[in-house]
Motif scaffolding. Structure first.
Motif, PDB file in Angstrom:
ATOM      1  N   LEU A   1      83.135   2.809 146.864  1.00 48.94           N
ATOM      2  CA  LEU A   1      82.455   3.940 146.222  1.00 48.94           C
ATOM      3  C   LEU A   1      81.472   4.611 147.176  1.00 48.94           C
ATOM      4  O   LEU A   1      81.353   5.834 147.212  1.00 48.94           O
ATOM      5  CB  LEU A   1      81.721   3.465 144.964  1.00 48.94           C
ATOM      6  CG  LEU A   1      82.592   2.849 143.867  1.00 48.94           C
ATOM      7  CD1 LEU A   1      81.710   2.305 142.746  1.00 48.94           C
ATOM      8  CD2 LEU A   1      83.568   3.882 143.318  1.00 48.94           C
ATOM      9  N   GLU A   2      80.737   3.781 147.901  1.00 52.47           N
ATOM     10  CA  GLU A   2      79.794   4.327 148.877  1.00 52.47           C
ATOM     11  C   GLU A   2      79.486   3.260 149.914  1.00 52.47           C
ATOM     12  O   GLU A   2      79.535   2.064 149.630  1.00 52.47           O
ATOM     13  CB  GLU A   2      78.504   4.806 148.212  1.00 52.47           C
ATOM     14  CG  GLU A   2      77.665   3.714 147.586  1.00 52.47           C
ATOM     15  CD  GLU A   2      76.336   4.229 147.050  1.00 52.47           C
ATOM     16  OE1 GLU A   2      76.104   5.442 147.086  1.00 52.47           O
ATOM     17  OE2 GLU A   2      75.530   3.404 146.602  1.00 52.47           O
ATOM     18  N   HIS A   3      79.193   3.723 151.114  1.00 46.10           N
ATOM     19  CA  HIS A   3      78.768   2.827 152.182  1.00 46.10           C
ATOM     20  C   HIS A   3      77.244   2.803 152.201  1.00 46.10           C
ATOM     21  O   HIS A   3      76.605   3.860 152.282  1.00 46.10           O
ATOM     22  CB  HIS A   3      79.310   3.302 153.529  1.00 46.10           C
ATOM     23  CG  HIS A   3      80.803   3.346 153.600  1.00 46.10           C
ATOM     24  ND1 HIS A   3      81.577   2.210 153.631  1.00 46.10           N
ATOM     25  CD2 HIS A   3      81.665   4.398 153.632  1.00 46.10           C
ATOM     26  CE1 HIS A   3      82.850   2.551 153.690  1.00 46.10           C
ATOM     27  NE2 HIS A   3      82.938   3.869 153.684  1.00 46.10           N
ATOM     28  N   ARG A   4      76.681   1.610 152.111  1.00 42.13           N
ATOM     29  CA  ARG A   4      75.224   1.502 152.086  1.00 42.13           C
ATOM     30  C   ARG A   4      74.620   1.941 153.415  1.00 42.13           C
ATOM     31  O   ARG A   4      73.578   2.600 153.460  1.00 42.13           O
ATOM     32  CB  ARG A   4      74.815   0.051 151.787  1.00 42.13           C
ATOM     33  CG  ARG A   4      73.365  -0.091 151.370  1.00 42.13           C
ATOM     34  CD  ARG A   4      73.005  -1.551 151.192  1.00 42.13           C
ATOM     35  NE  ARG A   4      72.706  -2.188 152.461  1.00 42.13           N
ATOM     36  CZ  ARG A   4      72.531  -3.492 152.603  1.00 42.13           C
ATOM     37  NH1 ARG A   4      72.679  -4.290 151.569  1.00 42.13           N
ATOM     38  NH2 ARG A   4      72.245  -4.014 153.781  1.00 42.13           N
ATOM     39  N   PHE A   5      75.252   1.603 154.512  1.00 47.43           N
ATOM     40  CA  PHE A   5      74.719   1.918 155.831  1.00 47.43           C
ATOM     41  C   PHE A   5      75.042   3.359 156.211  1.00 47.43           C
ATOM     42  O   PHE A   5      76.198   3.774 156.181  1.00 47.43           O
ATOM     43  CB  PHE A   5      75.325   0.989 156.890  1.00 47.43           C
ATOM     44  CG  PHE A   5      74.693  -0.367 156.962  1.00 47.43           C
ATOM     45  CD1 PHE A   5      73.890  -0.717 158.029  1.00 47.43           C
ATOM     46  CD2 PHE A   5      74.895  -1.304 155.959  1.00 47.43           C
ATOM     47  CE1 PHE A   5      73.309  -1.966 158.104  1.00 47.43           C
ATOM     48  CE2 PHE A   5      74.319  -2.550 156.022  1.00 47.43           C
ATOM     49  CZ  PHE A   5      73.518  -2.899 157.101  1.00 47.43           C
ATOM     50  N   ARG A   6      74.025   4.122 156.581  1.00 45.15           N
ATOM     51  CA  ARG A   6      74.218   5.437 157.196  1.00 45.15           C
ATOM     52  C   ARG A   6      74.132   5.312 158.716  1.00 45.15           C
ATOM     53  O   ARG A   6      74.841   5.964 159.452  1.00 45.15           O
ATOM     54  CB  ARG A   6      73.133   6.421 156.738  1.00 45.15           C
ATOM     55  CG  ARG A   6      73.015   6.609 155.248  1.00 45.15           C
ATOM     56  CD  ARG A   6      72.032   7.733 154.943  1.00 45.15           C
ATOM     57  NE  ARG A   6      70.760   7.590 155.643  1.00 45.15           N
ATOM     58  CZ  ARG A   6      69.729   6.871 155.195  1.00 45.15           C
ATOM     59  NH1 ARG A   6      69.827   6.213 154.053  1.00 45.15           N
ATOM     60  NH2 ARG A   6      68.607   6.795 155.888  1.00 45.15           N
TER      61      ARG A   6
END
Length: 694
Positions: A108-113
């Motif tokens: 759903l989403e990657h925590r790390f940018r």
């Protein structure tokens, strides 16, 4: 992270309740569930197909776990081959079979940018790798190019922006944002932690623009509204820390014939932040404020959090107020709720109020005598019902705005802190009882009972330091609360308190009513901090809806409307529970990083430290100043062959029979401070004196 291979996701359960141990191999991790996986005794529950959300936790060995939001779902083990396609902290939607096999998984989403790690050149050709290594995880990110920047040197600290790919040889690649060279500066700390946990400091432009249009003071027509009760004659006071700027709550206590009346006024954020507006969307996404040593990442723009909504002294403010009657023993009676206008008379600090309390303990004419009278009654009643009163030591950091550590000490706690805690618990319980009596949708704070297995694990640890009780007694919440109280002053108090805390389940937000084990509460919510917690803001909206319906003698919304509200509340509860966990982990990690930085200045220095725990790998020590923990590795104890006696929680030498116990004070030397793993290594000095408190 190695090049991608084609994946077919299948996994099995493999995590013991109460936390993930340190595993030596994927096979060990998969089989560590405490349940047999074959033979006549194998039993596996079938749950049916379920669609859930989870967070990926990668292990340095290459395997991983899916950590689920739901309170009833055990974590799922992911073998290394399947875990290769996932990144630490990924938020995923997963479909599980009845046997907990992964049928479908979607990120759903990657925590790390971004991440910060050390550079290693690619011996096979162009580009290179950034090695990200922490205590619990490890990743390699490929840098295909240097983006026109000066090529980094082997060992340089790099900050890189991440790009995730659904095809190609590498699941993730990086681009250099900044090269710090061979030394990681303290100015990089805040941005590094924030990027690791997907936390954003600045608000959206739309949110800031809306906030700037709000007035500096409440509008006269809002204060004069017939829906509001003018409580400016009530002498409210705010009590907070020295550096606080966002004053959520103000309190006042008066006596009556039967006991006490507690007034709690909470900033009326919901008046200004309407559902779906720009500020609301931003706040909902954040879920909570996050407090770092350098500064806070606020849930709301400062125009609200530190000004319009903050209950500043001698300035009128809109508030949501609750009035609770208590008898002399702290037993609650009638509760009333008000949309109100208040004006705090004083902004006090915990230190000031506690000092005044120390001088006026026997002075019944002191202006806050009734406050402390109610506090003592409430505390006594709460402890008698079985509430668990953890008083865990916490670090207090002083840093420069840029992030340089000035000092780290143990945070002081006194009865002024406890007074506000009791009043906030009382208010949270009171509004929950109030709305449950009216059967409205709500967001509850739920803390489920610990599992028998985790309690049995704690019982075994407690027995090693001489604290013994039966499995049956461990099943009594009231008995366990008494055990924690009786540990006060015990040499192993900190160890056992932390061990018991880890045996408990995590408190979560829920649209379904549930009890709160830690507080021994039948009905609980978070109502008292809408400036910094989104669930509190939602709770205010539900209370206002119920209050206005009752006050205006309106009909309650139809069933379908209430069902839609409950559905939205469930989504809010799930999202905010997740964001709360991220914020908590980020705050802990930032403190750990600063502790390592603080000890860097003391490499080679000697300290007296206290033994606070053991593992097969060594002895955990606590240094008082700077307040931090480190480990003496077992391999560094060369004067004897030492063994960890888990049954008695001691470290014992085979030949010389030297014995180390929890609570012993030893002389140690700081050997290493690892910024990458955020760990401190210590050495036991050969001339140390073992000073046992027993």
């Amino acid at each position: 992270m190695a090049p991608r291979k084609k994946q077919n996701f299948k996994a099995r359960r493999g995590r013991p309740e109460g936390g993930r141990a340190r595993f030596d191999s994927p096979k060990h991790a998969q089989n560590k569930s405490g349940r047999k996986r074959g033979g006549d005794n194998h039993v596996r529950r079938s749950h049916g197909i379920r669609k859930l959300k989870a967070t990926v936790e990668k292990n340095p060995k290459g395997f991983g776990f899916l950590l689920f939001d739901g309170k009833d779902q055990e974590d799922v083990f992911i073998p290394p081959r399947q875990a290769q396609a996932l990144f630490q902290g990924d938020r995923v939607a997963v479909t599980l079979s009845g046997q907990d096999e992964i049928l479908e998984l979607k990120v759903l989403e990657h925590r790390f940018r971004e991440l910060v790690g050390r550079y290693s050149p690619n011996p096979a050709g162009n580009g290179g790798w950034v090695l990200y290594e922490r205590k619990k995880t490890r990743a390699e990110v490929y840098l295909p190019t240097f983006g026109g920047k000066r090529p980094p040197q082997n060992g340089d600290w790099l900050r890189v922006a991440l790009t995730f790919h659904t095809s190609g040889p590498f699941p993730v690649t990086g681009a250099i944002v900044e090269n710090y060279g061979t030394t990681l500066p303290f100015t990089a700390d805040l941005g590094m932690i924030a990027a690791e946990y997907n936390l954003v400091e600045h608000h959206t432009a739309a949110s800031e623009q809306q906030a700037m249009k709000l007035p500096a003071l409440p509008a006269p027509e809002d204060m004069a509204s017939p829906k509001r009760v003018d409580l400016r004659q009530v002498p409210f006071i705010t009590i907070d820390g020295e550096t606080a700027r966002d004053f959520d709550d103000a309190v006042y206590v008066e006596r009556d014939r039967s006991g006490f009346i507690l007034w709690v006024a909470i900033a009326d954020v919901s008046h200004y932040v309407q559902p779906g507006c720009a500020i609301d969307k931003d706040a909902r996404e954040r879920g909570t404020s996050v407090y770092f040593p350098e500064r806070a990442f606020h849930m709301l723009p400062r125009a609200l959090s530190e000004n319009l909504c903050s209950l500043k002294p001698n300035e009128p403010r809109l508030a949501f107020a609750v009035k609770i009657k208590y008898d002399r023993n702290g037993v609650p009676g009638a509760t009333e709720l008000f949309e109100a206008v208040i004006q705090s008379r004083r902004r006090a600090t915990y230190t000031e109020i506690f000092a005044e309390w120390e001088l006026n303990r026997k002075n019944s004419d002191w202006e806050f005598a009734q406050h402390f009278g109610l506090f003592l009654a409430l505390r006594k009643a709460r402890l008698e019902r079985g509430s668990i009163d953890f008083d865990l030591p916490e670090p207090e950091l002083r840093v420069t705005p840029e992030g340089e550590v000035l000092s780290i000490n143990q945070r002081p706690r006194n009865d002024a802190h406890r007074l506000i805690e009791e009043f906030m618990i009382g208010a949270n319980e009171a509004v929950t009882r109030w709305i449950m009596e009216r059967s409205w949708p709500f967001v509850y704070r739920v803390h489920d009972d610990p599992s028998p297995e985790s309690l049995e694990g704690f019982r075994a640890i407690a027995a090693t330091v001489g604290v013994r009780f039966s499995s049956k007694e461990a099943g009594s919440q009231k008995f366990m609360a008494d055990i924690i109280r009786r540990l006060e002053g015990h040499p192993a108090q900190a160890l056992l308190n932390m061990s018991f805390l880890r045996s408990l389940k995590q408190a979560v937000y829920s649209a379904e009513h549930g009890t709160h084990y830690g507080l021994a509460s039948e009905a609980y919510t978070h109502f008292t901090s809408p400036i910094r917690r989104y669930p509190d803001l939602v709770v205010h909206r539900m209370l206002r809806m119920a209050l206005q319906t009752e006050r205006d003698r309106q009909k309650k919304p139809k069933t379908l409307v209430l069902e839609n509200i409950e559905k939205d509340l469930a989504e809010v509860a799930e999202h905010c529970s997740y964001r709360e966990r991220l914020a908590t982990e980020a705050e802990r990690e930032s403190i750990r990083l600063k502790q390592v930085r603080a000890i860097l200045a003391h490499l080679g220095s000697d300290f007296e430290a206290k033994v606070v725990g053991f593992s097969q790998n060594g002895i955990f020590m606590q240094i008082d100043e700077p307040y931090c923990e480190g480990m003496i590795p077992k391999d560094s104890l060369t004067d004897d062959m030492y063994e960890f006696d888990e049954e008695h929680m001691t470290f014992r030498g085979r030949r010389k029979k030297v014995l180390y116990r929890v609570g012993d004070r030893l002389t140690i030397q700081v050997v290493k401070a690892d910024l990458e793993r955020r760990q401190i290594e210590l050495k036991l000095l050969p001339t140390t004196r073992q000073i046992s408190p027993r």
